[in-house]
Scaffold this motif. Structure first.
Motif, PDB file in Angstrom:
ATOM      1  N   ILE A   1      -4.892  -6.660   3.535  1.00  0.00           N
ATOM      2  CA  ILE A   1      -5.287  -6.227   4.063  1.00  0.00           C
ATOM      3  C   ILE A   1      -7.207  -6.614   4.405  1.00  0.00           C
ATOM      4  O   ILE A   1      -7.951  -6.942   2.961  1.00  0.00           O
TER       5      ILE A   1
ATOM      6  N   MET B   1       2.532  -2.877   4.298  1.00  0.00           N
ATOM      7  CA  MET B   1       1.428  -3.876   4.619  1.00  0.00           C
ATOM      8  C   MET B   1       0.592  -4.266   3.181  1.00  0.00           C
ATOM      9  O   MET B   1       1.022  -3.159   2.755  1.00  0.00           O
TER      10      MET B   1
ATOM     11  N   VAL C   1       0.888  -0.839  -0.067  1.00  0.00           N
ATOM     12  CA  VAL C   1       0.058  -0.576  -0.213  1.00  0.00           C
ATOM     13  C   VAL C   1       0.632   1.324   0.200  1.00  0.00           C
ATOM     14  O   VAL C   1       1.656   1.291   0.826  1.00  0.00           O
TER      15      VAL C   1
ATOM     16  N   SER D   1      -6.286   8.195  10.579  1.00  0.00           N
ATOM     17  CA  SER D   1      -4.635   7.397  10.828  1.00  0.00           C
ATOM     18  C   SER D   1      -5.155   6.677  12.629  1.00  0.00           C
ATOM     19  O   SER D   1      -4.538   5.766  12.700  1.00  0.00           O
TER      20      SER D   1
ATOM     21  N   VAL E   1      -3.493   5.749   0.057  1.00  0.00           N
ATOM     22  CA  VAL E   1      -5.162   5.943   0.794  1.00  0.00           C
ATOM     23  C   VAL E   1      -5.995   7.111   0.779  1.00  0.00           C
ATOM     24  O   VAL E   1      -5.393   8.333   0.614  1.00  0.00           O
TER      25      VAL E   1
ATOM     26  N   ILE F   1      -2.625   1.551   9.009  1.00  0.00           N
ATOM     27  CA  ILE F   1      -2.009   1.391   7.989  1.00  0.00           C
ATOM     28  C   ILE F   1      -1.106   1.839   7.260  1.00  0.00           C
ATOM     29  O   ILE F   1       0.038   3.263   7.718  1.00  0.00           O
TER      30      ILE F   1
ATOM     31  N   LEU G   1      -5.631   2.117  -1.768  1.00  0.00           N
ATOM     32  CA  LEU G   1      -6.388   1.616  -0.910  1.00  0.00           C
ATOM     33  C   LEU G   1      -7.282   2.946  -0.679  1.00  0.00           C
ATOM     34  O   LEU G   1      -6.993   4.251  -0.415  1.00  0.00           O
TER      35      LEU G   1
END
Length: 311
Positions: A116, A111, A85, A102, A88, A107, A144
């Protein structure tokens, strides 16, 4: 005439002229080498050689095209599933920001996207009272996407801790009481107070019937009456939210008129029209001080001045 005497002695040949030898000699002399005879002799070997070559050809075909293609597809999936990732994408229709996000979900760049659990993350976000609905979507190859639909505050509620310390909470259109993260002090101060209905157990939760209060608030705002009246609070002390209970009243408290009574289940536009007429009358009469305006009556409205009563 004399003939020679016949000899009875057998004739003997020194060469090998036995019957077996003659037969073998005849067989050897009859074997003529031709293409057909050679083909007949080597045909079994040709069949086995052809079968072996076919097997080898099929093996290499499967190895180079089929298994290699499957392996490439697995490598591609594995490569895609192994992407980390990198960003976001956060969207909301309210005031929550990425700093809040956050703190709710963890995240980091270590990752992998496919590792996820987006469903668990969705539930974690929706457990926060201010969030009505959350969507978490994987955006390949490395992002994401988080989308939120937030509760909209229409009132503020004064509450008190067990130690007697006052604090404020927001009240949404659904009757939900929540902290109101992200709203400025100015926005909170502009919200009118809500005086909730007390149930038989003296608890004010749940707050029912705000779906009938919201249309009234919207009309007051559209008519510019919130600022004109200097609206301060809405009292639901006589409004349980149960439509089967008759004669329920929504009370508006303002700086201009301390008490304005609305019928909870009657035509709001007609009651607002009567209020506008009364305000015009008061303005044309030198702005006498008004104690109460009752708009809940069937075919009329009652106005109570500080110096007396005027229907």
């Amino acid at each position: 005439m004399k003939f020679p005497k016949k000899s009875n002695k057998s004739v003997t040949y020194k060469s090998d002229q036995s019957w077996h030898n003659l037969r073998d000699a005849n067989v050897q002399s009859s074997r003529i080498t031709t293409f057909a005879s050679v083909y007949r002799r080597i045909r079994p070997f040709i069949k086995w050689a052809f079968f072996s070559l076919s097997f080898i050809a099929v093996f290499f075909f499967l190895k180079d095209f089929v298994f290699q293609g499957i392996g490439s597809e697995k490598d591609t999936v594995s490569k895609n599933s192994g992407d980390y990732v990198k960003k976001v994408l956060f969207y909301t229709d309210g005031v929550l920001d990425e700093a809040w996000l956050s703190g709710v979900i963890q995240i980091n760049r270590n990752m992998q996207l496919m590792d996820i659990n987006i469903f668990e993350m969705k539930h974690s976000l929706e457990r926060f009272d201010q969030v009505l609905e959350a969507e978490v979507i994987r955006v390949f190859p490395d992002a994401l996407r988080v989308e939120l639909k937030e509760e909209v505050p229409i009132f503020k509620l004064k509450m008190q801790t067990s130690e007697g310390v006052d604090f404020l909470r927001c009240v949404g259109e659904s009757g939900l009481v929540y902290e109101g993260v992200g709203y400025s002090e100015t926005v909170i101060n502009e919200l009118p107070y809500l005086i909730p209905y007390r149930h038989s157990n003296q608890k004010y939760l749940p707050i029912n019937g705000l779906d009938h209060v919201s249309p009234l608030m919207n009309l007051l705002k559209e008519e510019g009456l919130i600022e004109r009246l200097r609206l301060q609070s809405i009292s639901l002390e006589n409004f349980s939210g149960d439509s089967e209970f008759p004669g329920q009243i929504i009370e508006v408290n303002s700086g201009l008129i301390p008490r304005i009574l609305f019928s909870a289940y009657k035509d709001y536009p007609r009651q607002i029209a009567r209020l506008n007429y009364i305000l015009s009358y008061i303005n044309g009469s030198g702005n006498p001080e008004v104690e109460r305006v009752d708009l809940s009556l069937r075919d009329s409205a009652a106005v109570e001045f500080k110096e007396g009563k005027n229907n």
